[in-house]
Write an enzyme that holds these catalytic residues in place. Structure first.
Site, PDB file in Angstrom:
ATOM      1  N   TYR A   1       2.893   9.083  -8.211  1.00 52.04           N
ATOM      2  CA  TYR A   1       1.975   9.117  -7.143  1.00 52.04           C
ATOM      3  C   TYR A   1       0.392   9.890  -7.534  1.00 52.04           C
ATOM      4  O   TYR A   1      -0.538   9.060  -7.101  1.00 52.04           O
ATOM      5  CB  TYR A   1       2.504   9.966  -5.956  1.00 52.04           C
ATOM      6  CG  TYR A   1       1.740  10.080  -4.537  1.00 52.04           C
ATOM      7  CD1 TYR A   1       2.077   9.003  -3.869  1.00 52.04           C
ATOM      8  CD2 TYR A   1       0.640  10.744  -4.446  1.00 52.04           C
ATOM      9  CE1 TYR A   1       1.540   8.849  -2.572  1.00 52.04           C
ATOM     10  CE2 TYR A   1       0.075  10.797  -3.257  1.00 52.04           C
ATOM     11  CZ  TYR A   1       0.479   9.497  -2.227  1.00 52.04           C
ATOM     12  OH  TYR A   1      -0.308   9.474  -0.822  1.00 52.04           O
TER      13      TYR A   1
ATOM     14  N   PRO B   1       0.877  -1.315  -0.106  1.00 53.88           N
ATOM     15  CA  PRO B   1       0.135   0.177  -0.001  1.00 53.88           C
ATOM     16  C   PRO B   1       0.854   1.256  -0.042  1.00 53.88           C
ATOM     17  O   PRO B   1       0.408   2.260  -0.080  1.00 53.88           O
ATOM     18  CB  PRO B   1      -0.721  -0.021   1.398  1.00 53.88           C
ATOM     19  CG  PRO B   1      -0.197  -1.073   2.219  1.00 53.88           C
ATOM     20  CD  PRO B   1       0.632  -1.928   1.200  1.00 53.88           C
TER      21      PRO B   1
HETATM   22  C1  LIG Z   1      -6.399  -4.400   4.788  1.00 54.78           C
HETATM   23  C2  LIG Z   1      -6.230  -3.730   3.544  1.00 54.78           C
HETATM   24  C3  LIG Z   1      -5.564  -2.438   3.499  1.00 54.78           C
HETATM   25  C4  LIG Z   1      -5.576  -1.787   2.372  1.00 54.78           C
HETATM   26  N1  LIG Z   1      -5.111  -0.708   2.256  1.00 54.78           N
HETATM   27  C5  LIG Z   1      -4.909   0.114   1.120  1.00 54.78           C
HETATM   28  C6  LIG Z   1      -4.568   1.353   0.889  1.00 54.78           C
HETATM   29  O1  LIG Z   1      -4.341   2.090   2.037  1.00 54.78           O
HETATM   30  N2  LIG Z   1      -4.291   1.770  -0.131  1.00 54.78           N
HETATM   31  C7  LIG Z   1      -4.468   1.206  -1.376  1.00 54.78           C
HETATM   32  O2  LIG Z   1      -4.582   1.827  -2.447  1.00 54.78           O
HETATM   33  N3  LIG Z   1      -4.950  -0.090  -1.280  1.00 54.78           N
HETATM   34  C8  LIG Z   1      -5.306  -0.716  -0.196  1.00 54.78           C
HETATM   35  N4  LIG Z   1      -5.777  -1.904  -0.053  1.00 54.78           N
HETATM   36  C9  LIG Z   1      -5.855  -2.510  -1.406  1.00 54.78           C
HETATM   37  C10 LIG Z   1      -7.312  -2.247  -2.006  1.00 54.78           C
HETATM   38  O3  LIG Z   1      -8.378  -2.337  -0.844  1.00 54.78           O
HETATM   39  C11 LIG Z   1      -7.762  -3.250  -2.919  1.00 54.78           C
HETATM   40  O4  LIG Z   1      -6.847  -3.150  -4.008  1.00 54.78           O
HETATM   41  C12 LIG Z   1      -9.055  -3.145  -3.703  1.00 54.78           C
HETATM   42  O5  LIG Z   1     -10.100  -3.360  -2.565  1.00 54.78           O
HETATM   43  C13 LIG Z   1      -9.381  -4.092  -4.565  1.00 54.78           C
HETATM   44  O6  LIG Z   1     -10.691  -3.938  -5.054  1.00 54.78           O
HETATM   45  P1  LIG Z   1     -11.200  -5.386  -5.827  1.00 54.78           P
HETATM   46  O7  LIG Z   1     -12.543  -5.012  -5.980  1.00 54.78           O
HETATM   47  O8  LIG Z   1     -10.396  -5.576  -6.662  1.00 54.78           O
HETATM   48  O9  LIG Z   1     -10.908  -6.628  -4.592  1.00 54.78           O
HETATM   49  P2  LIG Z   1     -11.786  -6.773  -3.187  1.00 54.78           P
HETATM   50  O10 LIG Z   1     -12.109  -5.661  -2.600  1.00 54.78           O
HETATM   51  O11 LIG Z   1     -10.868  -7.709  -2.482  1.00 54.78           O
HETATM   52  O12 LIG Z   1     -13.299  -7.352  -3.502  1.00 54.78           O
HETATM   53  C14 LIG Z   1     -13.375  -8.865  -3.807  1.00 54.78           C
HETATM   54  C15 LIG Z   1     -14.812  -9.123  -3.667  1.00 54.78           C
HETATM   55  O13 LIG Z   1     -15.101 -10.420  -4.143  1.00 54.78           O
HETATM   56  C16 LIG Z   1     -15.339 -11.161  -3.132  1.00 54.78           C
HETATM   57  N5  LIG Z   1     -15.115 -12.798  -3.281  1.00 54.78           N
HETATM   58  C17 LIG Z   1     -14.162 -13.192  -3.057  1.00 54.78           C
HETATM   59  N6  LIG Z   1     -13.976 -14.527  -3.429  1.00 54.78           N
HETATM   60  C18 LIG Z   1     -15.342 -14.920  -3.944  1.00 54.78           C
HETATM   61  C19 LIG Z   1     -15.864 -15.732  -4.441  1.00 54.78           C
HETATM   62  N7  LIG Z   1     -15.497 -16.939  -4.463  1.00 54.78           N
HETATM   63  N8  LIG Z   1     -17.327 -15.653  -4.937  1.00 54.78           N
HETATM   64  C20 LIG Z   1     -18.115 -14.537  -4.866  1.00 54.78           C
HETATM   65  N9  LIG Z   1     -17.309 -13.443  -4.424  1.00 54.78           N
HETATM   66  C21 LIG Z   1     -16.070 -13.434  -3.921  1.00 54.78           C
HETATM   67  C22 LIG Z   1     -15.066 -10.599  -1.854  1.00 54.78           C
HETATM   68  O14 LIG Z   1     -15.847 -10.868  -0.568  1.00 54.78           O
HETATM   69  C23 LIG Z   1     -14.838  -9.161  -2.032  1.00 54.78           C
HETATM   70  O15 LIG Z   1     -15.987  -8.401  -1.591  1.00 54.78           O
HETATM   71  C24 LIG Z   1      -5.756  -2.459   0.975  1.00 54.78           C
HETATM   72  C25 LIG Z   1      -6.425  -3.835   1.131  1.00 54.78           C
HETATM   73  C26 LIG Z   1      -6.496  -4.467   2.218  1.00 54.78           C
HETATM   74  C27 LIG Z   1      -6.882  -5.923   2.377  1.00 54.78           C
END
Ligand SMILES: Cc1cc2nc3c(=O)[nH]c(=O)nc-3n(C[C@H](O)[C@H](O)[C@H](O)COP(=O)(O)OP(=O)(O)OC[C@H]3O[C@@H](n4cnc5c(N)ncnc54)[C@H](O)[C@@H]3O)c2cc1C
Length: 406
Positions: free
Chosen positions: A391, A299
């Site tokens: 950034y 992050p």
């Molecule tokens: C603790 C933490 C802190 C973070 N802090 C930062 C930060 O400060 N800055 C930054 O830029 N990024 C940060 N990130 C990263 C950022 O949050 C992610 O890059 C972002 O959430 C990506 O979005 P996404 O929709 O790809 O994935 P996700 O947000 O992970 O969403 C994936 C979704 O798919 C669902 N899912 C999973 N498996 C299945 C399945 N088998 N069937 C159906 N649904 C499913 C999950 O429940 C979830 O709702 C952080 C991540 C974490 C975990």
């Protein structure tokens, strides 16, 4: 068994899945969202908080920027604290007026969920939360998604599957091993983060490089702060009382910030491991991976959520081209276009992590070289411009969904 048909099945209702759903809805493309968690759980997850301008523009294009405009905090600079001294990187001055916006991922998710709920009946939008045993099948032929919902087996036949199911999801895991290559770096420390309802210590983010390890002073609003400390991976959240956290943070700050810091009771506390991870390619027949399902960044560069948004910009545009213009071009180029931007963000996130954290295995020589590099970057307009350009987010060219539909 109930059988449904749609154009695009979206697995996962994180920011990537919900944003794709919203953009497809605006373009009139049928889709169904399948999420394994409850809507309440999804809406309450606390994660990222910094939006690049391109992400803000995309949320505007998706019609979900009302609260963002009202409550988002535009930031035109960041501070880097090293050797007890703060150095401001004027993002706007160095990038021709660009800036970032502080607006929590939790708020982005809620805005997208509210928009989907508002459009649900009129547009017959279907979402399945708390779907169990989700499986993707035959994505090189006739794609299907199978799952259980409220005790009933459901099968969806679709043209495409969008794997937006995060790092631990099933989409990437369903790809045959000989069709996928992954690249990974795991860092030997984590970030202990707390959220507290106290005013931020400064108007802008402070990235702290100290002999005791990295720290970050961030925020979610003018009254809610987010602070992080670099900690060993062996630490557990229970090891860190609020008092211990604030004491350690103060030790890593400069005198002025230490005196200004307002402490309070944490409302969330967690340790996140740091990882760099990329999947190649990001398309497998009629299944696309997007967001954390395809890549992870530490992050430090604030890129995770922003990369998810840029993947979705490419994917939504490609699907609109396919359905509205009858062209395969966007779909064929999806993986290559995304990966070009992904690798640049991976490099920047790795570099920021490497530069600002304390590595136990680092020799004295390596430490001195790093100090010299940081000193060069902060003392040179060219150095600071490189940091600022990355950034605020590297540009990417894309035809907007509204333009494509016009
Ligand atoms: C603790 C933490 C802190 C973070 N802090 C930062 C930060 O400060 N800055 C930054 O830029 N990024 C940060 N990130 C990263 C950022 O949050 C992610 O890059 C972002 O959430 C990506 O979005 P996404 O929709 O790809 O994935 P996700 O947000 O992970 O969403 C994936 C979704 O798919 C669902 N899912 C999973 N498996 C299945 C399945 N088998 N069937 C159906 N649904 C499913 C999950 O429940 C979830 O709702 C952080 C991540 C974490 C975990």
């Amino acid at each position: 068994m109930e059988t449904l048909t749609t154009q695009v099945a979206i697995i996962g209702a994180g920011p990537a899945g919900l944003l794709l759903g919203q953009l497809l809805y605006k373009a009139g493309i049928e889709h169904i969202v399948i999420e394994q968690r409850s809507a309440e759980y999804v809406a309450s997850r606390i994660r990222a908080g910094i939006l690049e301008q391109v992400s803000v523009d995309l949320l505007k294009q998706a019609g979900v920027d009302q609260h963002l405009k009202e409550r988002g905090l535009p930031h035109s600079g960041i501070e880097i604290l090293t050797n007890g001294q703060k150095h401001r990187v004027d993002l706007s001055a160095l990038t021709g007026g660009k800036q970032v916006t502080v607006y929590g991922q939790t708020e982005v998710t809620k805005d997208l969920m509210t928009a989907r709920e508002a459009a649900r009946e009129a547009a017959q939008l279907t979402s399945f939360y708390e779907a169990e045993n989700v499986q993707v099948k035959d994505f090189y032929g006739a794609p299907q998604v199978h799952f259980e919902y409220q005790g009933k087996a459901i099968q969806i036949h679709c043209d495409f599957i969008a794997g937006c199911d995060g790092y631990h999801g099933i989409c990437r895991a369903s790809v045959p091993a000989d069709k996928i290559k992954t690249f990974e770096k795991v860092y030997p420390f984590g970030w202990l983060g707390i959220l507290a309802d106290v005013p931020p210590v400064a108007d802008e983010l402070i990235y702290v490089q100290s002999e005791r390890g990295f720290a970050l002073c961030s925020m979610r609003s003018e009254t809610r702060s987010r602070y992080y400390l670099q900690v060993p991976l062996t630490d557990r959240v229970e090891d860190w009382s609020d008092e211990r956290f604030w004491d350690e943070l103060k030790c890593r700050l400069d005198i002025e910030s230490r005196e200004k810091l307002i402490t309070g009771v944490s409302i969330e506390k967690s340790i996140a491991p740091l990882r760099s991870f990329v999947t190649e390619p990001m398309r497998f027949g009629k299944m696309f991976l997007a967001g954390d399902a395809a890549h992870i960044v530490p992050p430090t560069g604030a890129k995770g959520l922003n990369l998810a948004a840029s993947d979705i910009a490419y994917l939504s545009s490609a699907l609109v081209e396919y359905y509205i213009e009858g062209s395969d071009q966007g779909i064929d180029q999806y993986s290559e276009k995304c990966l070009q931007r992904v690798w640049k963000a991976e490099r920047f996130s790795w570099w920021m992590t490497h530069l600002l954290h304390r590595f136990e295995t680092e020799t004295e020589f390596e430490h001195k070289i790093k100090q010299a590099e940081l000193s060069y970057i902060l003392g040179s307009t060219a150095g600071k411009t490189t940091l600022a350009e990355n950034y605020v987010g590297l540009p990417y060219e894309i035809q907007s969904v509204s333009e494509t539909c016009a």
